[in-house]
Design a protein around this motif. Structure first.
Motif, PDB file in Angstrom:
ATOM      1  N   ASP A  83       5.895  52.349  -2.492  1.00  0.00           N
ATOM      2  CA  ASP A  83       5.123  51.373  -1.708  1.00  0.00           C
ATOM      3  C   ASP A  83       5.237  49.976  -2.299  1.00  0.00           C
ATOM      4  OD1 ASP A  83       4.356  53.374  -0.023  1.00  0.00           O
ATOM      5  OD2 ASP A  83       2.324  53.601  -0.847  1.00  0.00           O
ATOM      6  N   ARG A  84       5.044  49.854  -3.614  1.00  0.00           N
ATOM      7  CA  ARG A  84       5.105  48.550  -4.260  1.00  0.00           C
ATOM      8  C   ARG A  84       6.527  47.975  -4.197  1.00  0.00           C
ATOM      9  NH1 ARG A  84       1.715  44.583  -5.500  1.00  0.00           N
ATOM     10  NH2 ARG A  84       0.209  46.231  -5.957  1.00  0.00           N
ATOM     11  N   PHE A  85       7.523  48.824  -4.439  1.00  0.00           N
ATOM     12  CA  PHE A  85       8.915  48.379  -4.411  1.00  0.00           C
ATOM     13  C   PHE A  85       9.286  47.851  -3.030  1.00  0.00           C
ATOM     14  CE2 PHE A  85      13.507  48.631  -4.480  1.00  0.00           C
ATOM     15  CZ  PHE A  85      13.842  48.329  -5.786  1.00  0.00           C
ATOM     16  N   LYS A  86       8.895  48.592  -1.988  1.00  0.00           N
ATOM     17  CA  LYS A  86       9.203  48.165  -0.618  1.00  0.00           C
ATOM     18  C   LYS A  86       8.502  46.847  -0.290  1.00  0.00           C
ATOM     19  CE  LYS A  86      10.866  48.705   3.581  1.00  0.00           C
ATOM     20  NZ  LYS A  86      10.548  49.853   4.430  1.00  0.00           N
ATOM     21  N   ARG A  87       7.277  46.685  -0.790  1.00  0.00           N
ATOM     22  CA  ARG A  87       6.512  45.474  -0.508  1.00  0.00           C
ATOM     23  C   ARG A  87       7.154  44.246  -1.168  1.00  0.00           C
ATOM     24  NH1 ARG A  87       0.726  46.151  -2.542  1.00  0.00           N
ATOM     25  NH2 ARG A  87       1.124  48.171  -1.536  1.00  0.00           N
ATOM     26  N   VAL A  88       7.653  44.408  -2.386  1.00  0.00           N
ATOM     27  CA  VAL A  88       8.214  43.275  -3.129  1.00  0.00           C
ATOM     28  C   VAL A  88       9.676  43.024  -2.778  1.00  0.00           C
ATOM     29  CG1 VAL A  88       8.794  42.423  -5.440  1.00  0.00           C
ATOM     30  CG2 VAL A  88       6.594  43.561  -5.043  1.00  0.00           C
ATOM     31  N   VAL A  89      10.470  44.086  -2.719  1.00  0.00           N
ATOM     32  CA  VAL A  89      11.919  43.946  -2.560  1.00  0.00           C
ATOM     33  C   VAL A  89      12.357  43.994  -1.102  1.00  0.00           C
ATOM     34  CG1 VAL A  89      14.156  44.877  -3.317  1.00  0.00           C
ATOM     35  CG2 VAL A  89      12.192  44.980  -4.849  1.00  0.00           C
ATOM     36  N   GLY A  90      11.548  44.626  -0.251  1.00  0.00           N
ATOM     37  CA  GLY A  90      11.892  44.644   1.162  1.00  0.00           C
ATOM     38  C   GLY A  90      12.730  45.818   1.594  1.00  0.00           C
ATOM     39  N   THR A  91      12.988  46.742   0.689  1.00  0.00           N
ATOM     40  CA  THR A  91      13.751  47.934   1.030  1.00  0.00           C
ATOM     41  C   THR A  91      13.301  49.068   0.116  1.00  0.00           C
ATOM     42  OG1 THR A  91      15.999  48.779   1.461  1.00  0.00           O
ATOM     43  CG2 THR A  91      15.679  47.498  -0.564  1.00  0.00           C
ATOM     44  N   SER A  92      13.742  50.281   0.369  1.00  0.00           N
ATOM     45  CA  SER A  92      13.318  51.418  -0.447  1.00  0.00           C
ATOM     46  C   SER A  92      14.122  51.475  -1.741  1.00  0.00           C
ATOM     47  CB  SER A  92      13.521  52.721   0.326  1.00  0.00           C
ATOM     48  OG  SER A  92      14.910  52.969   0.502  1.00  0.00           O
ATOM     49  N   PRO A  93      13.604  52.172  -2.780  1.00  0.00           N
ATOM     50  CA  PRO A  93      14.391  52.322  -4.012  1.00  0.00           C
ATOM     51  C   PRO A  93      15.751  52.965  -3.766  1.00  0.00           C
ATOM     52  CG  PRO A  93      12.110  52.954  -4.398  1.00  0.00           C
ATOM     53  CD  PRO A  93      12.253  52.739  -2.913  1.00  0.00           C
ATOM     54  N   GLN A  94      15.800  53.977  -2.887  1.00  0.00           N
ATOM     55  CA  GLN A  94      17.070  54.645  -2.617  1.00  0.00           C
ATOM     56  C   GLN A  94      18.072  53.696  -1.961  1.00  0.00           C
ATOM     57  OE1 GLN A  94      14.058  55.721  -1.848  1.00  0.00           O
ATOM     58  NE2 GLN A  94      13.789  57.909  -2.304  1.00  0.00           N
ATOM     59  N   ALA A  95      17.603  52.910  -0.990  1.00  0.00           N
ATOM     60  CA  ALA A  95      18.492  51.971  -0.320  1.00  0.00           C
ATOM     61  C   ALA A  95      18.947  50.874  -1.284  1.00  0.00           C
ATOM     62  CB  ALA A  95      17.793  51.355   0.886  1.00  0.00           C
ATOM     63  N   TYR A  96      18.046  50.442  -2.157  1.00  0.00           N
ATOM     64  CA  TYR A  96      18.413  49.430  -3.153  1.00  0.00           C
ATOM     65  C   TYR A  96      19.502  49.971  -4.075  1.00  0.00           C
ATOM     66  CZ  TYR A  96      18.032  45.925  -6.810  1.00  0.00           C
ATOM     67  OH  TYR A  96      18.320  44.929  -7.721  1.00  0.00           O
ATOM     68  N   ARG A  97      19.345  51.206  -4.525  1.00  0.00           N
ATOM     69  CA  ARG A  97      20.352  51.806  -5.412  1.00  0.00           C
ATOM     70  C   ARG A  97      21.707  51.887  -4.714  1.00  0.00           C
ATOM     71  NH1 ARG A  97      18.671  57.000  -8.521  1.00  0.00           N
ATOM     72  NH2 ARG A  97      18.710  55.633 -10.349  1.00  0.00           N
ATOM     73  N   ARG A  98      21.726  52.310  -3.463  1.00  0.00           N
ATOM     74  CA  ARG A  98      23.002  52.406  -2.733  1.00  0.00           C
ATOM     75  C   ARG A  98      23.673  51.045  -2.635  1.00  0.00           C
ATOM     76  NH1 ARG A  98      20.024  56.039   0.582  1.00  0.00           N
ATOM     77  NH2 ARG A  98      19.606  54.389   2.115  1.00  0.00           N
ATOM     78  N   ALA A  99      22.879  49.996  -2.470  1.00  0.00           N
ATOM     79  CA  ALA A  99      23.443  48.659  -2.291  1.00  0.00           C
ATOM     80  C   ALA A  99      23.912  48.026  -3.583  1.00  0.00           C
ATOM     81  CB  ALA A  99      22.414  47.753  -1.609  1.00  0.00           C
ATOM     82  N   PHE A 100      23.243  48.338  -4.717  1.00  0.00           N
ATOM     83  CA  PHE A 100      23.487  47.554  -5.925  1.00  0.00           C
ATOM     84  C   PHE A 100      23.974  48.331  -7.128  1.00  0.00           C
ATOM     85  CE2 PHE A 100      20.577  44.979  -3.443  1.00  0.00           C
ATOM     86  CZ  PHE A 100      21.211  43.742  -3.499  1.00  0.00           C
ATOM     87  N   GLN A 101      23.978  49.645  -7.084  1.00  0.00           N
ATOM     88  CA  GLN A 101      24.464  50.381  -8.243  1.00  0.00           C
ATOM     89  C   GLN A 101      25.970  50.365  -8.267  1.00  0.00           C
ATOM     90  OE1 GLN A 101      23.991  54.757  -8.629  1.00  0.00           O
ATOM     91  NE2 GLN A 101      22.907  54.309 -10.527  1.00  0.00           N
TER      92      GLN A 101
END
Length: 317
Positions: free
Chosen positions: A294-312
């Motif tokens: 919830d906090r990650f989506k609120r601050v970053v605008g996407t889910s942790p899983q989607a963020y990992r796919r985009a930036f790892q």
């Protein structure tokens, strides 16, 4: 046929110019016909494009015949518009022409007054400057593009592709847009917004600020469960006094600062490790995986899983 006019002003950013040209030029109707006629226009006979110069085949008069006008960004977005540009754009808008800006092309758009009272976006780095220069425009730095109907604005240069595909879908439907997306090697819709690309650095405390030791302690202990009273005890003051002094020196509250520190730690772990989300939630100091998401989506605008796919990068060992 739908005509797209791309306006190249002096010192146009090459990618901002080429992305809409290429995307609209690739679009094909189901029977194979071109979906758009693309014209490059300029206010002058020759314009610079940072690393080269170009001669546009059309002048400002071509804007009057366009169904859509695209405004690429320029290297110095605060420079006044060339004579006749604002007038031509306002006249086109009055005739119902759709107008869209790419990245810092929003500054060109805003200079015409057409964005007054509307929500708009631009590259996240430039967003505060756009808001300062044009206070009548509501600037949203967290999205990839904003569609106000007749007027659209996109975020950083790559977001021009998202916006152009969105316009193609509105004009001709999802099948044509999906085909254009495949030709551009681009998903038709990307997860998240521009917020996922923003570096959420902590607000720096002024040199010599008395909060510096406390900020270091918070950074080092972010994985622990901390309350405002815990932080105040570490600072040797009351919670009320801490809140006041903290805001004076950092512009935010202790708990908001702590949340940002935890999100930054989580971003780093998502980028550099293969740890499951549940483990990262604990390592970053969130009480539960649900609270973390919830906090990650609120601050970053996407889910942790989607963020990992985009930036790892390469999968961590």
């Amino acid at each position: 046929m739908h005509t797209v006019a791309v306006l190249a002003l002096d010192q146009v950013i090459p990618f901002d110019l080429s992305a809409p040209i290429d995307t609209f030029s690739r679009a094909r109707l189901p029977d194979g016909r071109d979906a758009y006629r693309v014209r490059v226009c300029a206010a002058e006979e020759e314009v610079g494009a940072i690393s080269f110069r170009l001669r546009a085949p059309y002048g400002l008069e071509a804007l009057a015949d366009a169904d859509t006008i695209i405004l690429p960004g320029v290297a110095e977005p605060s420079v006044p518009l060339p004579p006749g540009v604002a007038e031509a754009l306002r006249a086109a808008a009055a005739n119902g022409t759709r107008i869209a800006s790419v990245c810092v092309g929003a500054f060109i758009f805003a200079a015409t007054g057409l964005l007054d009272g509307l929500r708009a976006t631009t590259h996240w780095i430039a967003a505060p400057y756009l808001a300062d220069m044009y206070p009548a425009v509501t600037v949203d730095p967290n999205v990839l593009y904003v569609d106000n109907g007749q007027f659209l604005t996109s975020a950083g240069s790559a977001a021009a592709l998202d916006m152009c595909l969105h316009m193609i879908r509105k004009d001709y439907g999802s099948a044509v847009a999906a085909d254009a997306a495949r030709l551009s090697v681009m998903p038709l819709e990307r997860e998240g917004g521009q917020a996922q690309f923003i570096i959420h650095a902590q607000p720096p405390a002024p040199a010599g600020a008395t909060m510096e030791p406390l900020l270091r302690w918070l950074e080092e202990n972010a994985e622990h469960e901390l309350t405002l009273d815990d932080i105040a005890a570490q600072a040797g003051t009351s919670a009320r006094t801490l809140n006041r002094r903290f805001r004076e020196q950092t512009g935010t509250t202790p708990l908001q600062w702590l949340h940002r520190a935890r999100v930054r730690r989580a971003q780093h772990l998502l980028e550099t490790t293969a740890h499951p989300v549940e483990r990262i939630a604990a390592q970053a100091g969130f009480g539960s995986p649900t609270a973390f998401r919830d906090r990650f989506k609120r601050v970053v605008g996407t889910s942790p899983q989607a963020y990992r796919r985009a930036f790892q990068g390469a999968t961590a060992d």
